[in-house]
Write a protein that holds these residues in place. Structure first.
Motif, PDB file in Angstrom:
ATOM      1  N   ASP A  67       0.836  -1.205   0.000  1.00 19.45           N
ATOM      2  CA  ASP A  67       0.000   0.000   0.000  1.00 19.45           C
ATOM      3  C   ASP A  67       0.871   1.256   0.000  1.00 19.45           C
ATOM      4  OD1 ASP A  67      -2.383  -1.466   0.088  1.00 19.45           O
ATOM      5  OD2 ASP A  67      -2.479  -1.406   2.287  1.00 19.45           O
ATOM      6  N   ARG A  68       1.924   1.257   0.798  1.00 18.47           N
ATOM      7  CA  ARG A  68       2.827   2.413   0.834  1.00 18.47           C
ATOM      8  C   ARG A  68       3.487   2.619  -0.529  1.00 18.47           C
ATOM      9  NH1 ARG A  68       3.760   0.120   5.842  1.00 18.47           N
ATOM     10  NH2 ARG A  68       3.029   1.405   7.567  1.00 18.47           N
ATOM     11  N   ASP A  69       3.861   1.535  -1.185  1.00 19.87           N
ATOM     12  CA  ASP A  69       4.446   1.640  -2.529  1.00 19.87           C
ATOM     13  C   ASP A  69       3.429   2.226  -3.508  1.00 19.87           C
ATOM     14  OD1 ASP A  69       6.794   0.558  -1.558  1.00 19.87           O
ATOM     15  OD2 ASP A  69       6.442  -1.446  -2.412  1.00 19.87           O
ATOM     16  N   ILE A  70       2.196   1.777  -3.425  1.00 19.74           N
ATOM     17  CA  ILE A  70       1.134   2.316  -4.284  1.00 19.74           C
ATOM     18  C   ILE A  70       0.987   3.815  -4.033  1.00 19.74           C
ATOM     19  CG2 ILE A  70      -1.381   2.350  -4.628  1.00 19.74           C
ATOM     20  CD1 ILE A  70      -1.284  -0.740  -4.226  1.00 19.74           C
ATOM     21  N   LEU A  71       0.918   4.206  -2.771  1.00 19.85           N
ATOM     22  CA  LEU A  71       0.789   5.619  -2.434  1.00 19.85           C
ATOM     23  C   LEU A  71       1.965   6.429  -2.955  1.00 19.85           C
ATOM     24  CD1 LEU A  71      -0.553   5.221   1.210  1.00 19.85           C
ATOM     25  CD2 LEU A  71      -1.865   5.954  -0.803  1.00 19.85           C
ATOM     26  N   TYR A  72       3.170   5.899  -2.800  1.00 23.67           N
ATOM     27  CA  TYR A  72       4.366   6.592  -3.278  1.00 23.67           C
ATOM     28  C   TYR A  72       4.271   6.843  -4.781  1.00 23.67           C
ATOM     29  CZ  TYR A  72       9.093   7.417  -4.890  1.00 23.67           C
ATOM     30  OH  TYR A  72      10.189   7.959  -5.517  1.00 23.67           O
ATOM     31  N   CYS A 123      -4.129  -4.935  -7.625  1.00 20.96           N
ATOM     32  CA  CYS A 123      -3.651  -3.560  -7.486  1.00 20.96           C
ATOM     33  C   CYS A 123      -4.836  -2.603  -7.479  1.00 20.96           C
ATOM     34  CB  CYS A 123      -2.685  -3.219  -8.619  1.00 20.96           C
ATOM     35  SG  CYS A 123      -1.980  -1.564  -8.492  1.00 20.96           S
ATOM     36  N   LEU A 124      -5.765  -2.795  -8.408  1.00 20.05           N
ATOM     37  CA  LEU A 124      -6.953  -1.943  -8.468  1.00 20.05           C
ATOM     38  C   LEU A 124      -7.783  -2.069  -7.195  1.00 20.05           C
ATOM     39  CD1 LEU A 124      -8.609   0.059 -10.081  1.00 20.05           C
ATOM     40  CD2 LEU A 124      -9.779  -1.895 -11.150  1.00 20.05           C
ATOM     41  N   ARG A 127      -9.633   0.371  -2.191  1.00 20.53           N
ATOM     42  CA  ARG A 127      -9.714   0.274  -0.723  1.00 20.53           C
ATOM     43  C   ARG A 127      -9.078   1.511  -0.074  1.00 20.53           C
ATOM     44  NH1 ARG A 127      -6.042  -1.975   2.845  1.00 20.53           N
ATOM     45  NH2 ARG A 127      -4.920  -2.867   1.091  1.00 20.53           N
ATOM     46  N   LEU A 128      -7.949   1.963  -0.612  1.00 20.59           N
ATOM     47  CA  LEU A 128      -7.287   3.159  -0.083  1.00 20.59           C
ATOM     48  C   LEU A 128      -8.152   4.409  -0.299  1.00 20.59           C
ATOM     49  CD1 LEU A 128      -3.659   2.338  -1.268  1.00 20.59           C
ATOM     50  CD2 LEU A 128      -4.434   2.456   1.114  1.00 20.59           C
ATOM     51  N   GLU A 129      -8.851   4.462  -1.425  1.00 19.91           N
ATOM     52  CA  GLU A 129      -9.761   5.578  -1.686  1.00 19.91           C
ATOM     53  C   GLU A 129     -10.951   5.534  -0.728  1.00 19.91           C
ATOM     54  OE1 GLU A 129      -8.918   6.063  -6.492  1.00 19.91           O
ATOM     55  OE2 GLU A 129     -10.666   4.912  -5.808  1.00 19.91           O
TER      56      GLU A 129
END
Length: 152
Positions: free
Chosen positions: A11-16, A40-41, A46-48
């Motif tokens: 998740d942190r990598d996605i955010l970065y 990934c999607l 989920r983060l959104e």
């Protein structure tokens, strides 16, 4: 995210990567973080939904857009009544030149990040828009010399 769902390294990598380029396709984002596109999607959604990703926007080159002078402004107030402070906050927050506005614990009371064209524009902003606000006791201005690190 609930207590059951935590932000892990993927998740942190996605955010970065999304902070670096919010226009990445899901396929490219998945490749960069080592996932296939469907999971990934799901993680991005989920983060959104959890409010961790709050939106996507364009980064603007403020200098090219005619607002190349950034001034960090500290404001000290001389009042403590809530009505005056709310008036001060709503007035300052409405100014187009103010791109960031924070109330702090202690002194100074407020911090602003102001973008204007040049020093004359900043002088006009401070003189005509800040100094006359009820409750403003002191204004300290620090023009930015150089940005070292900025995370939007």
């Amino acid at each position: 995210m609930s207590n059951k769902s935590k932000v892990d390294q993927v998740d942190r990598d996605i955010l970065y990567h999304l902070q670096q380029d919010g226009r990445l396709t899901n396929v490219e984002l998945a490749r960069r973080v080592g996932l296939t596109p469907p999971p990934c999607l799901r993680r991005v959604k989920r983060l959104e939904e959890a409010g961790i990703i709050t939106g996507y926007r364009a980064r603007v080159n403020h200098e090219a857009a005619g607002r190349g002078l950034e001034v960090l402004v500290s404001i000290e107030v001389s009042v403590s009544d809530l009505k005056t402070l709310e008036g001060l906050e709503s007035t300052i927050a409405a100014y187009e030149e103010v791109v960031e506005f924070r109330r702090a614990f202690g002194t100074p009371d407020y911090h602003l990040r102001v973008l204007v064209a040049d020093y004359a524009a900043y002088e006009a902003f401070q003189t005509n828009k800040i100094i006359g606000i009820p409750g403003v006791a002191r204004v300290i201005s620090q023009p930015t010399m150089k940005k070292i690190k900025v995370i939007d």
